[in-house]
Design a protein around this motif. Structure first.
Motif, mmCIF file in Angstrom:
data_model
loop_
_atom_site.group_PDB
_atom_site.id
_atom_site.type_symbol
_atom_site.label_atom_id
_atom_site.label_comp_id
_atom_site.label_asym_id
_atom_site.label_seq_id
_atom_site.Cartn_x
_atom_site.Cartn_y
_atom_site.Cartn_z
ATOM 1 N N SER A 206 48.782 20.841 49.999
ATOM 2 C CA SER A 206 49.913 20.710 49.090
ATOM 3 C C SER A 206 49.679 21.579 47.862
ATOM 4 N N ARG A 207 50.708 21.721 47.038
ATOM 5 C CA ARG A 207 50.545 22.493 45.799
ATOM 6 C C ARG A 207 49.451 21.880 44.923
ATOM 7 N N GLU A 208 49.419 20.557 44.835
ATOM 8 C CA GLU A 208 48.384 19.895 44.055
ATOM 9 C C GLU A 208 46.996 20.233 44.595
ATOM 10 N N GLU A 209 46.855 20.255 45.913
ATOM 11 C CA GLU A 209 45.546 20.523 46.503
ATOM 12 C C GLU A 209 45.100 21.957 46.257
ATOM 13 N N TYR A 210 46.028 22.896 46.286
ATOM 14 C CA TYR A 210 45.660 24.274 45.946
ATOM 15 C C TYR A 210 45.271 24.380 44.475
ATOM 16 N N ASP A 211 45.966 23.666 43.602
ATOM 17 C CA ASP A 211 45.606 23.691 42.180
ATOM 18 C C ASP A 211 44.183 23.188 41.976
ATOM 19 N N LEU A 212 43.797 22.130 42.684
ATOM 20 C CA LEU A 212 42.437 21.622 42.581
ATOM 21 C C LEU A 212 41.424 22.632 43.115
ATOM 22 N N THR A 213 41.758 23.275 44.214
ATOM 23 C CA THR A 213 40.858 24.241 44.852
ATOM 24 C C THR A 213 40.656 25.473 43.980
ATOM 25 N N GLU A 214 41.687 25.892 43.285
ATOM 26 C CA GLU A 214 41.668 27.143 42.521
ATOM 27 C C GLU A 214 41.294 26.962 41.062
ATOM 28 N N ALA A 215 40.991 25.732 40.634
ATOM 29 C CA ALA A 215 40.850 25.423 39.214
ATOM 30 C C ALA A 215 39.813 26.275 38.496
ATOM 31 N N LEU A 216 38.722 26.632 39.170
ATOM 32 C CA LEU A 216 37.678 27.431 38.535
ATOM 33 C C LEU A 216 37.817 28.922 38.839
ATOM 34 N N LEU A 217 38.587 29.258 39.861
ATOM 35 C CA LEU A 217 38.751 30.669 40.247
ATOM 36 C C LEU A 217 39.905 31.327 39.513
ATOM 37 N N ALA A 218 41.058 30.683 39.584
ATOM 38 C CA ALA A 218 42.275 31.294 39.017
ATOM 39 C C ALA A 218 43.322 30.207 38.833
ATOM 40 N N TYR A 233 40.172 36.864 50.684
ATOM 41 C CA TYR A 233 38.899 36.458 51.290
ATOM 42 C C TYR A 233 39.027 36.596 52.810
ATOM 43 N N ASN A 234 39.279 35.505 53.519
ATOM 44 C CA ASN A 234 39.344 35.571 54.987
ATOM 45 C C ASN A 234 40.631 35.024 55.589
ATOM 46 N N ALA A 235 41.469 34.391 54.781
ATOM 47 C CA ALA A 235 42.615 33.671 55.331
ATOM 48 C C ALA A 235 43.639 34.605 55.972
ATOM 49 N N LYS A 236 44.082 34.208 57.148
ATOM 50 C CA LYS A 236 45.184 34.895 57.831
ATOM 51 C C LYS A 236 46.495 34.156 57.611
ATOM 52 N N ILE A 237 46.405 32.809 57.496
ATOM 53 C CA ILE A 237 47.588 31.969 57.304
ATOM 54 C C ILE A 237 47.283 30.961 56.200
ATOM 55 N N VAL A 238 48.134 30.921 55.189
ATOM 56 C CA VAL A 238 48.006 29.966 54.086
ATOM 57 C C VAL A 238 49.288 29.134 54.058
ATOM 58 N N ILE A 239 49.159 27.840 54.326
ATOM 59 C CA ILE A 239 50.322 26.952 54.335
ATOM 60 C C ILE A 239 50.299 26.099 53.072
ATOM 61 N N ILE A 240 51.411 26.129 52.349
ATOM 62 C CA ILE A 240 51.553 25.337 51.130
ATOM 63 C C ILE A 240 52.731 24.387 51.325
ATOM 64 N N LYS A 241 52.443 23.081 51.192
ATOM 65 C CA LYS A 241 53.436 22.048 51.465
ATOM 66 C C LYS A 241 53.988 21.479 50.168
ATOM 67 N N HIS A 242 55.291 21.197 50.185
ATOM 68 C CA HIS A 242 55.970 20.624 49.019
ATOM 69 C C HIS A 242 56.740 19.362 49.394
ATOM 70 N N GLY A 243 56.176 18.556 50.275
ATOM 71 C CA GLY A 243 56.785 17.276 50.611
ATOM 72 C C GLY A 243 58.193 17.424 51.143
ATOM 73 N N LYS A 244 59.125 16.691 50.541
ATOM 74 C CA LYS A 244 60.511 16.690 51.029
ATOM 75 C C LYS A 244 61.216 18.017 50.810
ATOM 76 N N GLU A 245 60.589 18.919 50.038
ATOM 77 C CA GLU A 245 61.159 20.256 49.845
ATOM 78 C C GLU A 245 60.765 21.215 50.963
ATOM 79 N N GLY A 246 59.868 20.779 51.847
ATOM 80 C CA GLY A 246 59.467 21.619 52.961
ATOM 81 C C GLY A 246 58.141 22.314 52.735
ATOM 82 N N SER A 247 57.873 23.334 53.522
ATOM 83 C CA SER A 247 56.591 24.044 53.447
ATOM 84 C C SER A 247 56.789 25.507 53.796
#
Length: 338
Positions: A206-218, A233-247
């Motif tokens: 989710s957006r919140e989870e990416y914010d936690l993951t990126e807090a020290l990087l960017a 880095y290595n990611a080929k697919i990055v999925i970001i979910k926004h609940g009822k707004e979709g992904s």
């Protein structure tokens, strides 16, 4: 376009690592937890639910985990066996650690909550000695659940698995799966989440989870900026979910693909993410185009939030296809396209 090539010679489609737990969902729902008196027991834990979801969809699945050495440990292990999931790397704890318990609260169609009991949790006792390269090499991909990074020795076991997967050329999938329990502070979260995210070929969160993951990087990135960071880095697919707004799935060629939820009558607000992940990954293993895989995931998610259980109600591939056909007949062909 196929962004990841899976080795079709491998006996397992996916090897997962992380939490196996027990869910207790209220039968007398639409009231607060303190007023609920009757609960139904299910196998739980996000990676365990994803494993069951993929098995129901016809995929071969293996699992690294520790469970309690008691009747609940027997329950979850037997459930895996019933679903055709390999349990050869599921180890019983020896020092009295207990399997995590999750009491769920279903107050209304849109308001649910989760109460976890995870003191001395069995799943966090997974050790580096439990991880072997041959088993990782037997899978087309390895999935790491972020909850496994919350404490030692589980976090070292997860990091070892990622290292061995990278060395063996096995694609790494990181389901961020943030749960506040067991974490000590946000810096700790960012350190371990980003360490795995840097090595992952697919990241889901989710957006919140990416914010936690990126807090020290960017900190403070937009969705597209987050995707660009991990593609660097290595990611080929990055999925970001926004609940009822979709992904949205952002791919390493600069493209993006968005879906919105299928309309259903909600029963609960949890469990959809596990159905989404299992069905989306099924689509990738089957060689679906990106939007089709996302649509398959969105459909499974909708089916899960309309049902009482998570693991027990994971659908078959035919059930998902039938659901999509019915939804499109009622709401139109573009119902899931954002």
């Amino acid at each position: 376009m196929q962004y990841i090539q899976f080795d079709q010679s491998k006996p397992y489609d996916l090897i997962l690592l992380g939490r196996v737990a027990v869910d207790l969902n209220p039968v007398d729902y639409y009231c607060p937890l303190n007023e609920s008196t009757t609960f139904k027991r299910y196998l739980g834990g996000s990676p365990a639910n994803i494993a069951v979801g993929l098995a129901r969809l016809g995929k071969k699945v293996g699992f690294f985990a520790r469970v309690s050495d008691d009747q609940l440990g027997t329950f979850v292990t037997d459930y895996f066996k019933k679903e055709g999931i390999d349990t050869s790397r599921i180890v019983r704890c020896k020092n009295g650690e207990k399997i995590g318990l999750t009491f769920t609260e279903i107050k209304s169609e849109t308001e649910s909550s989760i109460l976890m009991y995870r003191n001395e949790a069995a799943d966090l006792q997974l050790s580096v000695e439990d991880i072997d390269e041959a088993y990782i090499q037997s899978g087309k991909a390895l999935l790491i659940s972020g909850t496994a990074l919350a404490e030692s020795p589980s976090r070292e076991a997860a990091l070892k698995a990622v290292t061995l997967a990278r060395r063996s050329g096995v694609p790494v999938i990181f389901d961020i799966d943030y749960r506040a329990y067991n974490w000590k502070n946000k810096d700790e979260i960012a350190i371990y989440y980003s360490a795995v995210a840097k090595e992952a070929d697919i990241i889901l969160g989710s957006r919140e989870e990416y914010d936690l993951t990126e807090a020290l990087l960017a900190p403070g990135l937009t969705d597209r900026e987050s995707a660009a960071l991990w593609h660097g880095y290595n990611a080929k697919i990055v999925i970001i979910k926004h609940g009822k707004e979709g992904s949205t799935a952002y791919t390493c060629d600069g493209e993006s693909y968005s879906v919105k939820p299928f309309p259903v009558k909600l029963l609960k607000s949890f469990g959809g993410g596990d159905g989404y992940a299992s069905a989306f990954l099924y689509g990738l293993f089957e060689g679906y185009e990106m939007f089709d895989a996302l649509e398959f995931g969105s459909a499974s998610a909708a089916m899960l939030v309309a049902s009482h259980a998570c693991s027990e109600d994971m659908p078959t591939a035919d059930a998902v296809r039938d659901f999509i056909a019915r939804e499109k007949e009622e709401y139109g062909e573009m119902v899931a396209r954002a």
